[in-house]
Write a protein that holds these residues in place. Structure first.
Motif: not given
Length: 212
Positions: A55-57, A92-96
């Motif tokens: 999981n990327m942050k 969370s990196a997914h919000t980029i």
């Protein structure tokens, strides 16, 4: 430098979902807001990390828009103006959603074309106190306002100061056609009127005086 959290490891980059765009520490990014119909948040990535489940942050430093700061949006704030805050977060990196560029004020005013991804910053901002750094900037025109790069300004040929067309009784279209301009401080009303009439008659739109 922020300490690494237990169970995580630092990574060099993150590829934005659904794109081939790579984000690294130091890049500026657009982040998905929690509310729909809201402009994306802008942040500067300080580090990227992954846990043992991959999981990327990202640790980010937020930029604030003028309307989000104490005092709100003012006349001299440009549409693409941001303030670099001392507000840090883990997200969370997914919000980029994408990448952007936050230019220095000087470099922004030199851009030939401003794209959707172009922003600028001339102030740092502390949300906890409402303080700005620097706490003062140069002012121009009779209205003594800081420069807004979205607005056309014309320069007096005598004093070299810059003026908003409306502050010297001109329309923007008239100002664009001026070849020469003398402010009322350095010429009589008749001299100023004559200079403006001559310039407008010549119609040299390519020599407009726009502050850069």
């Amino acid at each position: 430098m922020a300490k690494r959290r237990p169970g995580t490891s630092d990574v060099d980059s993150y590829t934005i979902r659904g794109t081939n765009k790579i984000v690294k520490a130091g890049d500026c990014v657009l982040m998905r807001p929690s509310e729909s119909n809201t402009a994306p948040y802008v942040a500067r990535v300080e580090k990227i990390e992954a846990d043992n489940r991959n999981n990327m942050k990202v640790r980010v430093r937020w930029y604030y828009r003028p309307e989000e700061a104490v005092g709100g949006r003012r006349q001299f704030h440009g549409a693409k103006e941001l303030f670099l805050s001392d507000h840090h977060d883990m997200q969370s990196a997914h919000t980029i959603e994408g990448k952007c560029i936050v230019h220095s004020f000087k470099n922004y005013t030199k851009l030939e074309n401003v794209g959707p991804e172009d922003y600028y910053c001339r102030f740092e901002y502390k949300p906890s106190t409402g303080a700005f750094l620097p706490d003062r900037v140069a002012v121009y025109c009779k209205c003594e306002m800081p420069y807004n790069p979205d607005d056309l300004m014309i320069q007096c040929d005598e004093c070299k100061d810059w003026y908003h067309p409306a502050c010297v009784d001109l329309t923007v279209e008239e100002a664009k056609q001026l070849d020469h301009f003398i402010c009322s401080e350095h010429g009589s009303d008749e001299d100023v009127k004559k200079a403006q009439e001559n310039s407008l008659a010549n119609g040299k739109a390519e020599t407009k005086r726009q502050r850069k």
